[in-house]
Each structure stands twice: as structure tokens, then as C-alpha cells.
Design a protein around this motif. Sequence first.
Motif, short mmCIF file in Angstrom:
data_model
loop_
_atom_site.label_atom_id
_atom_site.label_comp_id
_atom_site.label_asym_id
_atom_site.label_seq_id
_atom_site.Cartn_x
_atom_site.Cartn_y
_atom_site.Cartn_z
N ASP A 34 1.53 -12.27 -10.06
CA ASP A 34 0.52 -11.22 -10.15
C ASP A 34 -0.10 -10.95 -8.78
O ASP A 34 -0.29 -9.79 -8.39
N ARG A 35 -0.38 -12.00 -8.01
CA ARG A 35 -0.91 -11.82 -6.66
C ARG A 35 0.10 -11.10 -5.76
O ARG A 35 -0.26 -10.22 -4.98
N LYS A 37 2.44 -8.99 -6.72
CA LYS A 37 2.51 -7.58 -7.13
C LYS A 37 1.33 -6.80 -6.60
O LYS A 37 1.47 -5.66 -6.16
N ASN A 38 0.13 -7.40 -6.64
CA ASN A 38 -1.05 -6.73 -6.08
C ASN A 38 -0.89 -6.51 -4.58
O ASN A 38 -1.25 -5.44 -4.05
N GLU A 39 -0.36 -7.50 -3.88
CA GLU A 39 -0.14 -7.36 -2.44
C GLU A 39 0.91 -6.27 -2.16
O GLU A 39 0.75 -5.49 -1.22
N GLN A 40 1.95 -6.21 -3.00
CA GLN A 40 2.96 -5.16 -2.84
C GLN A 40 2.33 -3.78 -3.02
O GLN A 40 2.61 -2.87 -2.23
N ARG A 41 1.49 -3.62 -4.02
CA ARG A 41 0.82 -2.33 -4.23
C ARG A 41 -0.03 -1.96 -3.03
O ARG A 41 -0.03 -0.81 -2.58
N GLN A 42 -0.77 -2.93 -2.50
CA GLN A 42 -1.62 -2.67 -1.34
C GLN A 42 -0.79 -2.29 -0.12
O GLN A 42 -1.13 -1.38 0.63
#
Length: 96
Positions: A34-35, A37-42
Motif C-alpha cells: 500500500d505504501r 502504491k501511494n508512492e507510485q501515485r505521488q
Amino acid sequence: MTKLNLLLVIALLGSALVLVRTSYEGRRLFAALDRAKNEQRQLDIDYKRLDAERQAQATHLRVEQVAREKLQMRTATPAVTQYVGDRPHAASGVAR
């Protein structure tokens, strides 16, 4: 019979510990995913923003403005253009 019961209790406790460890590891890996994926989005958001800024900086008007102001360049006109032509070689006594 007591030895069998003791063996079964030990097996039960062992499997319970393995189950707890596996559950913990699964939750830990899910949180890491999950972390990530959030970093990828950012990073995707940052990439799109930087790409938009790059495109804005690379417009023809912007390049021309920077060339005039910072590089002190000017438009080539016939008045400031020097033409270089081929000159015939002077006949010299030197043999080639």
C-alpha cells in the motif's frame, strides 16, 4: 496416551505460532504494498507536473525570449549576415 496428548498439544501450539507469524507477515507485506502504491501515485503526479513545466518552458516563444535576453542573440537578417564564398586558389609555384 499422555505422550500422544502432549505431542498433539505441542503440534497445536507450533501450528498456532506459525499461523500467527504468517498472518503478521501478510499484514506487513500488504502495508508495504500500500505504501509503494501511494508512492507510485505521488511519483506519477510529480512526473506529469514536471512534464507540463518542461513543455511550458520549451515553447518557441520562451526559447526565443531566452535567446534574446540571456544569450544576447538576434534574428539573422541580410544586414547582419556575412556570406562566405569559395575563392579560387592562387596559382603558386608550389607543386603538390
